[in-house]
Scaffold this active site. Structure first.
Site, PDB file in Angstrom:
ATOM      1  N   HIS A   1     -43.687 -12.266   5.611  1.00 19.70           N
ATOM      2  CA  HIS A   1     -42.576 -11.727   5.045  1.00 19.70           C
ATOM      3  C   HIS A   1     -41.875 -12.911   4.757  1.00 19.70           C
ATOM      4  O   HIS A   1     -41.687 -14.039   5.221  1.00 19.70           O
ATOM      5  CB  HIS A   1     -42.041 -10.615   5.864  1.00 19.70           C
ATOM      6  CG  HIS A   1     -42.846  -9.530   5.938  1.00 19.70           C
ATOM      7  ND1 HIS A   1     -42.708  -8.314   5.246  1.00 19.70           N
ATOM      8  CD2 HIS A   1     -43.815  -9.228   7.001  1.00 19.70           C
ATOM      9  CE1 HIS A   1     -43.380  -7.429   5.761  1.00 19.70           C
ATOM     10  NE2 HIS A   1     -44.283  -7.943   6.896  1.00 19.70           N
TER      11      HIS A   1
ATOM     12  N   TYR B   1     -40.111  -7.314  12.760  1.00 15.75           N
ATOM     13  CA  TYR B   1     -41.253  -8.435  12.784  1.00 15.75           C
ATOM     14  C   TYR B   1     -41.731  -8.693  14.251  1.00 15.75           C
ATOM     15  O   TYR B   1     -40.773  -8.831  15.222  1.00 15.75           O
ATOM     16  CB  TYR B   1     -40.783  -9.606  12.000  1.00 15.75           C
ATOM     17  CG  TYR B   1     -40.207  -9.394  10.547  1.00 15.75           C
ATOM     18  CD1 TYR B   1     -41.091  -8.967   9.553  1.00 15.75           C
ATOM     19  CD2 TYR B   1     -38.659  -9.730  10.336  1.00 15.75           C
ATOM     20  CE1 TYR B   1     -40.231  -8.456   8.544  1.00 15.75           C
ATOM     21  CE2 TYR B   1     -38.264  -9.365   9.182  1.00 15.75           C
ATOM     22  CZ  TYR B   1     -38.940  -8.745   8.142  1.00 15.75           C
ATOM     23  OH  TYR B   1     -38.476  -9.029   6.927  1.00 15.75           O
TER      24      TYR B   1
ATOM     25  N   HIS C   1     -46.479  -9.594   2.128  1.00 13.59           N
ATOM     26  CA  HIS C   1     -46.028  -8.135   2.178  1.00 13.59           C
ATOM     27  C   HIS C   1     -46.397  -7.590   0.564  1.00 13.59           C
ATOM     28  O   HIS C   1     -46.874  -6.334   0.626  1.00 13.59           O
ATOM     29  CB  HIS C   1     -44.672  -8.072   2.279  1.00 13.59           C
ATOM     30  CG  HIS C   1     -43.834  -6.775   2.292  1.00 13.59           C
ATOM     31  ND1 HIS C   1     -42.740  -6.769   2.534  1.00 13.59           N
ATOM     32  CD2 HIS C   1     -44.534  -5.486   2.302  1.00 13.59           C
ATOM     33  CE1 HIS C   1     -42.183  -5.332   2.688  1.00 13.59           C
ATOM     34  NE2 HIS C   1     -43.371  -4.549   2.523  1.00 13.59           N
TER      35      HIS C   1
ATOM     36  N   LYS D   1     -41.585  -5.055  -4.078  1.00 12.08           N
ATOM     37  CA  LYS D   1     -40.824  -6.309  -3.644  1.00 12.08           C
ATOM     38  C   LYS D   1     -41.862  -7.739  -4.021  1.00 12.08           C
ATOM     39  O   LYS D   1     -42.962  -7.406  -4.109  1.00 12.08           O
ATOM     40  CB  LYS D   1     -40.259  -6.473  -2.196  1.00 12.08           C
ATOM     41  CG  LYS D   1     -39.829  -5.304  -1.526  1.00 12.08           C
ATOM     42  CD  LYS D   1     -39.580  -5.302  -0.328  1.00 12.08           C
ATOM     43  CE  LYS D   1     -38.339  -4.557   0.400  1.00 12.08           C
ATOM     44  NZ  LYS D   1     -38.289  -4.617   1.813  1.00 12.08           N
TER      45      LYS D   1
ATOM     46  N   CYS E   1     -41.593 -10.168  -1.752  1.00 11.27           N
ATOM     47  CA  CYS E   1     -41.994 -10.734  -0.590  1.00 11.27           C
ATOM     48  C   CYS E   1     -43.061 -11.214  -0.316  1.00 11.27           C
ATOM     49  O   CYS E   1     -44.208 -10.353  -0.372  1.00 11.27           O
ATOM     50  CB  CYS E   1     -41.432  -9.413   0.479  1.00 11.27           C
ATOM     51  SG  CYS E   1     -41.553 -10.059   2.073  1.00 11.27           S
TER      52      CYS E   1
HETATM   53 ZN    ZN Z   1     -41.658  -8.041   3.658  1.00 15.91          ZN
END
Ligand code: ZN
Length: 144
Positions: free
Chosen positions: A10, A40, A116, A124, A126
């Site tokens: 991420h 996380y 991610h 996203k 990410c």
């Molecule tokens: Zn992420």
């Protein structure tokens, strides 16, 4: 021990000059998101230092629908000064990420390496780079 099927990379979606770490992210996740802890398991700061987030034994809160069997690694950075997605990580961060993934693969040999955004339905960017291609390029390999 939890079964870990994927190591998920991420970003913190912060600009490069934002020198945050696990403590700052934990504060947002606990105070704003009302989670019980940081989402996380590991945070890699701009200087490449790893900080421990949520214990590996506990499911994180980092990828919807896939927290039970994954670990989340957050690279600090990922957007430019205007908030646009940008893979602006430092060399130290990439080096640390390689080492951390190698170490984790030692414990969880069957775990794949994903970003991610590689999970279905994620809208996203990410972590703002192609983790699979990167992992192959740096010799980490991955399996699906
Ligand atoms: Zn992420």
């Amino acid at each position: 021990m939890r079964i870990i099927n994927a190591l998920v990379v991420h970003c913190s979606a912060t600009p490069p000059n934002s020198d945050i770490g696990a403590a700052e992210i934990r504060r947002v996740h606990v105070k704003q998101n009302k989670w019980r802890d940081i989402g996380y398991h590991y945070v890699i700061r701009r200087n490449g230092k790893v900080e421990v987030g949520r214990p590996e034994a506990q499911a994180g809160a980092h990828v919807s629908g896939h927290n039970a069997d994954t670990l989340g690694i957050c690279l600090v950075g990922g957007v430019d000064s205007k908030g646009r997605a940008e893979a602006n990580y430092t060399l130290e961060q990439y080096e640390t990420l390689i080492g951390l993934i190698r170490q984790l693969k030692g414990f969880y040999p069957k775990a794949t390496i994903k970003g991610h955004r590689d999970f279905p339905g994620v809208k996203k960017d990410c972590p703002c780079f192609d983790v699979r291609t990167w992992a192959e390029t740096v010799g980490l390999g991955w399996t699906i």
